[in-house]
Write a protein that holds these residues in place. Structure first.
Motif, short mmCIF file in Angstrom:
data_model
loop_
_atom_site.label_atom_id
_atom_site.label_comp_id
_atom_site.label_asym_id
_atom_site.label_seq_id
_atom_site.Cartn_x
_atom_site.Cartn_y
_atom_site.Cartn_z
N GLN A 96 37.86 40.40 34.23
CA GLN A 96 38.71 41.19 35.13
C GLN A 96 37.91 42.33 35.77
O GLN A 96 37.21 43.08 35.09
N PRO A 106 40.08 38.72 30.07
CA PRO A 106 40.09 39.96 30.86
C PRO A 106 38.91 40.89 30.56
O PRO A 106 38.38 41.53 31.48
N LEU A 107 38.47 40.95 29.31
CA LEU A 107 37.40 41.88 28.95
C LEU A 107 36.02 41.23 28.91
O LEU A 107 35.04 41.88 28.53
N PRO A 138 33.94 48.54 29.42
CA PRO A 138 35.03 48.83 28.48
C PRO A 138 34.73 48.40 27.05
O PRO A 138 35.42 48.82 26.12
N TRP A 176 46.84 44.35 27.83
CA TRP A 176 45.74 43.47 27.41
C TRP A 176 44.36 43.96 27.85
O TRP A 176 43.35 43.41 27.47
N ILE A 177 44.32 45.04 28.62
CA ILE A 177 43.05 45.63 29.07
C ILE A 177 42.61 46.78 28.18
O ILE A 177 41.45 47.14 28.12
N ARG A 178 43.52 47.37 27.45
CA ARG A 178 43.21 48.60 26.72
C ARG A 178 42.24 48.36 25.57
O ARG A 178 42.34 47.36 24.86
N LEU A 235 37.50 45.93 37.05
CA LEU A 235 38.10 47.23 36.80
C LEU A 235 37.47 48.24 37.75
O LEU A 235 36.25 48.32 37.86
N PHE A 254 45.87 42.55 38.29
CA PHE A 254 45.38 42.29 36.94
C PHE A 254 45.76 40.85 36.57
O PHE A 254 46.93 40.50 36.53
N LYS A 275 46.54 50.22 33.87
CA LYS A 275 46.06 49.00 33.21
C LYS A 275 47.15 48.41 32.32
O LYS A 275 47.85 49.15 31.62
#
Length: 316
Positions: free
Chosen positions: A251, A290-291, A61, A28-30, A253, A265, A25
């Motif tokens: 996004q 993304p989230l 997430p 910016w996804i973390r 996942l 991504f 990942k």
């Protein structure tokens, strides 16, 4: 006895599939691991009321952030879905019988959490004649009785195999927001959402407006599944043709190696471009990051949605 914590037993229809690599990942996804007293209290209330949440079952997430604020998305009608979508981490198979006491437990949990806005979703229940429509209606009525000031957002299945009265039952219960996700572009349905039909889902949302023009409608898609920009823009046009008010784009996942592979991504700048395009097409509210997930910041977004409608009507 089936153990839903074991991936092969959780998704028996995927067990024979070859593994898809799970790419690393980007930054910016973390997200941070769930901690804190608010998170623990939300977890306690969910377990105390024997409730299932899509936050846990789908591996969202954002669960740590939302639960720390006391926000959890209730998933009614059990934890086993009758569909086997290639993107989804919810267990598949033959569900248990409906629990007639569940609507009351959901309502009690909403009251104890002190929610101003609640999102209620469900598994698909193709085994039921009405797809679980009456169970949704009972849950809405139970929440209204215990927490009359709480606004209610529902995220429903497509009621694909049901008579038209199923949708009418849910709309008649008067949720504040009716959400049903298209999930992806129509060209990817055979591999991503094989048990569903794109234009049926679109028509479902259009019928909500036919039944109650004042009801907010909402839908969402994931990107990073293999779609291109033009197909995403076409979905936006289709949604606006169905008079959908609120669009979410997030996004995709990959939950496990057996699930649909992540194609790419999508960069935050591209999400910002999608948001700008969507507002240009006339949506009242757009969340594209993304989230972003269907119920992420749903309460704040509902307040903005309502305010934007008032502005458009010249009443604010």
């Amino acid at each position: 006895m089936r153990d839903l914590k074991i991936p092969d037993q959780r998704h028996p229809e995927k067990a024979h599939r070859p593994d898809n690599a799970q790419p690393k990942k980007p930054d910016w996804i973390r997200v941070k691991a769930p901690t804190g007293e608010g998170y623990r209290e939300t977890h306690r209330i969910m377990r105390e009321h024997k409730l299932v949440t899509v936050c846990e079952e789908a591996g969202c997430p954002n669960a740590g952030e939302c639960w720390s604020q006391g926000h959890a998305t209730m998933m009614i009608m059990g934890e086993i879905c009758t569909r086997g979508c290639s993107f989804c981490n919810i267990a598949t198979g033959r569900p248990d019988d409906l629990d007639v006491f569940e609507p009351g437990r959901v309502a009690d949990a909403v009251k104890k959490l002190g929610l101003n806005h609640v999102v209620v979703t469900s598994v698909d229940r193709d085994d039921l004649e009405d797809g679980g429509a009456e169970h949704f209606a009972m849950t809405i009525r139970a929440i209204r009785k215990q927490s009359p000031g709480t606004t209610i957002e529902i995220l429903t299945p497509d009621f694909l195999k049901c008579a038209p009265e199923a949708l009418e039952t849910v709309v008649a219960a008067k949720p504040d927001v009716f959400n049903h996700n298209l999930e992806t572009v129509p060209g990817l349905y055979p591999e991503v959402r094989p048990g569903a039909r794109y234009f049926h889902s679109l028509r479902l949302l259009q019928r909500v407006k036919d039944l109650d023009p004042s009801m907010f409608t909402k839908s969402g898609i994931m990107v990073g599944l293999g779609e291109d920009r033009q197909s995403v823009l076409q979905v936006m046009d289709d949604m606006r043709s169905a008079d959908i008010d609120f669009l979410t784009i997030g996004q995709y996942l990959q939950p496990t190696p057996k699930h649909h592979a992540v194609d790419r991504f999508v960069h935050p700048d591209e999400f910002a471009s999608y948001e700008k395009a969507a507002y240009g097409k006339g949506f009242l509210m757009v969340s594209a990051t993304p989230l972003t997930r269907s119920s992420y910041h749903a309460g704040d977004d509902f307040a903005r949605l309502r305010e934007n409608r008032m502005k458009r009507l010249g009443l604010a």
